[in-house]
Design a protein around this motif. Structure first.
Motif, PDB file in Angstrom:
ATOM      1  N   VAL B  69       0.839  -1.203   0.000  1.00 39.59           N
ATOM      2  CA  VAL B  69       0.000   0.000   0.000  1.00 39.59           C
ATOM      3  C   VAL B  69       0.878   1.259   0.000  1.00 39.59           C
ATOM      4  O   VAL B  69       0.669   2.200  -0.773  1.00 39.59           O
ATOM      5  N   ILE B  70       1.902   1.230   0.847  1.00 40.47           N
ATOM      6  CA  ILE B  70       2.795   2.397   0.920  1.00 40.47           C
ATOM      7  C   ILE B  70       3.515   2.588  -0.412  1.00 40.47           C
ATOM      8  O   ILE B  70       3.611   3.691  -0.939  1.00 40.47           O
ATOM      9  N   GLY B  71       3.981   1.470  -0.965  1.00 40.24           N
ATOM     10  CA  GLY B  71       4.720   1.552  -2.223  1.00 40.24           C
ATOM     11  C   GLY B  71       3.898   2.104  -3.356  1.00 40.24           C
ATOM     12  O   GLY B  71       4.426   2.708  -4.291  1.00 40.24           O
ATOM     13  N   ALA B  72       2.606   1.871  -3.301  1.00 40.65           N
ATOM     14  CA  ALA B  72       1.734   2.345  -4.380  1.00 40.65           C
ATOM     15  C   ALA B  72       1.008   3.619  -3.998  1.00 40.65           C
ATOM     16  O   ALA B  72       0.095   4.045  -4.706  1.00 40.65           O
ATOM     17  N   ASP B  73       1.405   4.217  -2.893  1.00 39.74           N
ATOM     18  CA  ASP B  73       0.731   5.422  -2.410  1.00 39.74           C
ATOM     19  C   ASP B  73      -0.775   5.214  -2.288  1.00 39.74           C
ATOM     20  O   ASP B  73      -1.578   6.114  -2.569  1.00 39.74           O
ATOM     21  N   GLY B  74      -1.167   4.004  -1.946  1.00 40.74           N
ATOM     22  CA  GLY B  74      -2.580   3.718  -1.747  1.00 40.74           C
ATOM     23  C   GLY B  74      -3.378   3.584  -3.023  1.00 40.74           C
ATOM     24  O   GLY B  74      -4.605   3.491  -2.985  1.00 40.74           O
ATOM     25  N   ASP B  75      -2.699   3.589  -4.152  1.00 44.17           N
ATOM     26  CA  ASP B  75      -3.413   3.526  -5.425  1.00 44.17           C
ATOM     27  C   ASP B  75      -3.196   2.155  -6.068  1.00 44.17           C
ATOM     28  O   ASP B  75      -2.083   1.856  -6.520  1.00 44.17           O
ATOM     29  N   PRO B  76      -4.224   1.314  -6.137  1.00 43.35           N
ATOM     30  CA  PRO B  76      -4.041  -0.018  -6.712  1.00 43.35           C
ATOM     31  C   PRO B  76      -3.550   0.027  -8.155  1.00 43.35           C
ATOM     32  O   PRO B  76      -2.854  -0.888  -8.605  1.00 43.35           O
TER      33      PRO B  76
END
Lengths: 311, 647
Positions: B69-76
């Motif tokens: 989640v952190i790596g994707a800034d919460g964006d799936p």
């Protein structure tokens, strides 16, 4: 590819037979590394140190490769007061194509490190393992000798990294990201497709208010480009880049120094390279490995090397 | 064994996941064609181990989902755009099928892993023991396929049709070409490859629902892929050549109670009609349901041994002897007893040691049979039965009981299977082995409920049939709902697409979750097979049966309409002689009693004379014209002139 297994139990048993005093502990792999200091840098962009927002992240074009190395050492025995250390240094390059990382180069050296007399005392007990003699300009001192062994192994690892980096650049036109500074090698320092990412901040480039500004760099920002003062004769340019917000955490959280060849030191190139490094924030490296500064590609190199350790 | 192809995986073992003599773990590249059910070979240091993949896991170096989640800034969306794919492992678990050498039995070595070749599959499944040599006994069951490789899988007929083990049980949800298709394919495979040195074989199928088994003699549509699979298995894609259908009549006694009534299929569709003798021998089938006691059994024995089919003289009942050959005759006999007990017996309760209530109960039950089985049971006493003693090699006999009352179905099962057993015991059936196919086994041999004759009979068949050559192929939707000993005695078990609720039953606890999910999602034409030679279940594909399916058959051969009495009689006579005009039959039946017509028709069918219409007419006899009764005249008054009253 190097793959030779060393049986520590057998090795220690053979040393005991030779009359050495057995010892057993893993040594700090950071031993011998640089201690904290400030080496004032020369600003090349802006009149005073400034923050520059980095444009949105953009990934590196294929292929891109990651170079890193690991080292590990264990204390085997004492020959009198002189320690005998078994060291393992390894380096590898993993190249990424179509999002997949694969190992392309690897080198490893396993060394028995100690004073010449200690190595001689070990004799054939360590047959088959290369040796590395420590300097004898000072009398034996276990603590100092262990620190010297660490530094010697560090140099071996550095040499392996430089060798692999140069090999890779000879065979590929792709970018190579190096875990650490580029100043170790004149070839690296001049290579426009090499980027060094220094995660250690033992040496800081500014002091006073600039240092405070340097350390308070916001996330997804870079500092002005500057020329660090190094012991090396190889000139490189550098800027700091904050990968993750540090507020509420450590002041070094997510802070890396990016080293490039002089021709990449323009503000435009600094922005471009920073965008690409920011794109490498994901996937995250595992928490235990200092994920805030370790790029995932580097992490896979380290993991690969540790998985194939010979002892 | 030299390896021309690179390995696909490598065995790994840790303290938590060790390699054992029965199970091992191996990893593969992410894109390796490895899947659940694949057969693999491990070869290392002079030891070869075959295994079948039963489970698999994949995971990456992601420490916690939060890091993703952190790596994707919460964006799936951003998660899929990461510049590097995470390092990922595909770790498979395999169960050992065979080790070579087999002794000493050791943990699986930590060696390279290959997908099994044709030869490997034969070794892994121990098929080398029965598919090679002078007297092979392999019966193709389907194609094992994995990673672009495809290998025929054979069952051992000694373990499918006896005597070592026997019986086949098929489980699968309805409508996904599992049960009926599988058994049709298996029968075709048996008929095509059953070795001559093992004797002769025939099949007897009970069609218990719809038109499923009504067109076994008609070719079905096959795709090129089906034909390729048949060729790979060494089978000819042809319908059964020698098929005989038997169906009872409808209650009218002249229309057949089956969906196979199309004119074009009439030649090998025969009526199944039984008389009192045939029914009485199996009266227990229907009488045990209502808790009939030993007294009733004794009276039935009395009827069977002393009364039915022979002259019975009892001057107390009537002057002339009884000749009981039909239910109608039996009713006359019962009536005589009741009359005697009411009138001559002066209200007594016992007749020849049998209590009147027992006699009434038996009479009611037997009468119930003739009512509920009308069409199957004839009143004229003449049976039309299966060709006991004349079963031909590779012949199929289908008894269509789909339209029968459940009680009549039980009767048919019991009698047919018992007759098969009797003849096989005497070795005079005509063949050495008979495969009996029963669908909806959970209905006839349920796990719960009262003990029935049919269940006992099926249990006996499953436990002792293999010694006689009597083999049960049975199918059901829910194996867990079938008597455990019946399914447990099946040497070979086949599983098609399964219901997850069924898979959650304890009986499936030995299957891994991955095998279960594969079973729950099996495509048409794939099966999981258990066989005594296979130490683990194996997945195979099989082609469409080469016979016409029920649904297609009904479209191509729509059932003939149910005709009025005269029309139905004409249709039956026309089967014997197509020149017979329906109008001539109708004229002949004018004014005749239906029972007389049925009797004449039955005799004609049985005799198959050269001139069926003339024979039928002769059987009907001379027409008895109705008596014309004239108007009644009134009874004249008696006139007496000397009436004392002066009237």
């Amino acid at each position: 590819m190097v793959r030779s297994l060393v049986n520590l139990i057998h090795l220690r048993r053979a040393l005991a037979v030779r009359g050495l005093t057995l010892a057993g502990s893993a040594l700090d792999s950071q031993a011998g590394r640089e201690e904290g200091r400030i080496r004032p840098a020369r600003l090349l962009e802006d009149a005073s140190l400034a923050w520059h927002p980095v444009p949105p992240p953009a990934p590196w074009p294929d292929p891109v490769a990651f170079l890193d190395g690991v080292q590990r050492s264990v204390l085997l025995a004492y020959a009198g007061a002189a320690p005998l250390v078994l060291g393992d240094a390894a380096a590898a390059v993993r190249e990424r194509r179509a999002r997949r990382l694969a190992g392309v180069l690897q080198a490893r050296r396993v060394l028995l490190i100690g004073r010449p007399a200690a190595l001689e005392a070990a004799g054939p007990a360590v047959g088959g393992v290369d040796t590395l003699a420590l300097p004898t300009d000072e009398p034996p001192h276990p603590g100092r000798d262990l620190a010297n062994a660490g530094r010697a192994l560090d140099r071996v690892r550095g040499a392996l990294e430089r060798s692999l980096g140069e090999q890779y650049r000879r065979r590929s036109a792709g970018w190579l990201l190096v875990d650490g500074p580029l100043t170790e090698s004149p070839l690296w320092a001049a290579d426009s497709h090499l980027v060094g990412i220094a995660r250690s901040h033992a040496t800081l480039p500014f002091d006073g208010p600039d240092l405070e500004r340097f350390l308070h760099l916001p996330a997804a920002h870079r500092t002005s480009v500057y020329q660090p003062e190094t012991r090396s004769v190889s000139p490189v340019l550098e800027w700091a880049l904050r990968l993750w917000p540090w507020e509420g955490k450590d002041i070094f959280h997510g802070l890396v120094r990016v080293q490039v060849a002089p021709e990449n030191g323009t503000p435009e190139r600094a922005d471009l390279i920073s965008r690409r490094i920011l794109a490498e924030r994901a996937p995250l490296s595992p928490a235990g490995d200092g994920w805030d500064r370790l790029l995932y590609g580097m992490h896979t190199v380290q993991r690969f090397l540790r998985a194939s350790t010979p002892y | 064994m030299s390896q021309d192809v690179p390995p696909l995986g490598q065995v790994v073992a840790t303290e938590l996941k060790p390699s054992t003599p029965h199970q091992f773990h191996f990893w593969t590249a992410r894109d390796a064609p490895m899947g659940i059910g694949a057969i693999v070979r491990v070869e290392h240091a002079g030891r070869v181990v075959f295994g079948v993949v039963t489970d698999g896991v994949a995971y990456s170096d992601l420490a916690t989902p939060m890091h993703a989640v952190i790596g994707a800034d919460g964006d799936p969306v951003a998660a899929g755009l990461e510049p590097s794919e995470r390092v990922e492992i595909r770790l498979f678990t395999a169960s050992v099928l065979r080790q070579m050498p087999e002794e000493p039995l050791q943990p699986v070595p930590l060696g390279p892993v290959w997908l099994a070749s044709d030869q490997d599959v034969a070794l892994a499944l121990r098929m080398d023991a029965y598919t090679a040599g002078d007297r092979p006994t392999g019966i193709p069951v389907g194609l094992y396929a994995a990673g672009g490789l495809e290998s025929p899988v054979y069952l051992d007929c000694d373990f499918l049709l006896g005597p070592e083990a026997a019986h086949l049980n098929i489980t699968g949800v309805s409508g996904l070409a599992t049960k009926t298709s599988a058994v049709e394919f298996m029968l075709g495979s048996i008929f095509g490859t059953f070795p001559r040195h093992k004797g002769s074989v025939a099949a007897l199928c009970f069609n218990v629902k719809g038109p499923d088994l009504c067109f076994l003699d008609q070719p079905g549509a096959l795709s090129d892929e089906d034909r390729r699979q048949y060729a790979r298995l060494g089978l000819r894609p042809e319908p059964f050549e020698d098929v005989h259908y038997y169906a009872p009549f409808k209650p009218d006694g002249v229309n057949l109670n089956t969906l196979r009534t199309h004119e074009a299929l009439a030649a090998n569709t025969q009526p199944l009609v039984w008389g009192l003798r045939e029914v009485l021998d199996y009266a227990e089938v229907v009488l045990n349901r209502d808790d009939v006691d030993a007294k009733a059994d004794a009276f039935i024995d009395f009827l069977a041994e002393r009364v039915v089919g022979r002259e019975y003289q009892d001057d107390m009942l009537r002057g002339k002897p009884f000749l009981v050959q039909s239910f109608a005759d039996l009713e006359v006999f019962f009536r005589a007893i009741f009359d005697f007990m009411e009138v001559l017996g002066k209200g007594g309760e016992v007749w020849k040691t049998h209590h009147l209530a027992t006699i009434r109960k038996v009479r009611n039950r037997l009468s119930n049979i003739s009512t509920r089985s009308k069409g199957l049971v004839t009143d004229d006493g003449v049976a039309q039965d299966l060709p006991w003693g004349a079963f031909a090699d590779r012949s199929v006999h289908v008894v269509d009981v789909a339209g029968l009352d459940p009680l009549a179905q039980d009767l048919v099962f019991a009698r047919v299977v018992s007759k098969l057993r009797e003849h096989l015991e005497r070795r005079d059936l005509g063949v050495d082995h008979v495969v009996v196919f029963v669908d909806e086994l959970n209905k006839y041999a349920p796990a719960d409920g009262a003990e029935t004759y049919v269940r006992k009979m099926l249990l006996d068949l499953s436990e002792r049939g293999r010694y006689l050559g009597l083999v049960l192929f049975a199918a059901q939707q829910f194996r867990s709902q079938v008597q455990r000993r019946v399914v447990g005695n099946a040497g070979t078990a086949v599983f098609g697409r399964m219901d997850m609720d069924e898979l959650a039953m304890p009986a499936y606890a030995t299957l891994s979750p991955a095998i279960k999910i594969k079973l729950a999602t099996l495509p048409k034409g794939e099966l999981m097979v258990r066989h005594p030679h296979f130490t683990q279940p194996i997945f195979v594909r099989f082609p469409r049966p080469a016979v016409l399916g029920g649904r297609e058959g009904i479209e191509r051969f729509p059932p003939g309409p149910e005709l009025p009495f005269a029309g139905a009689v004409a249709r039956q006579l026309r089967r014997l002689d197509r020149r017979i005009a329906p109008s001539a039959v109708e004229a002949l039946l004018e004014g005749r009693r239906e029972d007389d017509v049925r009797r004449a028709l039955s005799a004609t069918r049985r005799e198959r004379p050269a001139d069926p219409l003339a024979f039928f007419s002769a059987c009907l006899g001379r027409r008895v014209n109705g008596e014309v009764v004239g108007p009644r005249r009134g009874v004249p008054a008696v006139k007496h002139g000397d009436d004392g009253y002066g009237i």
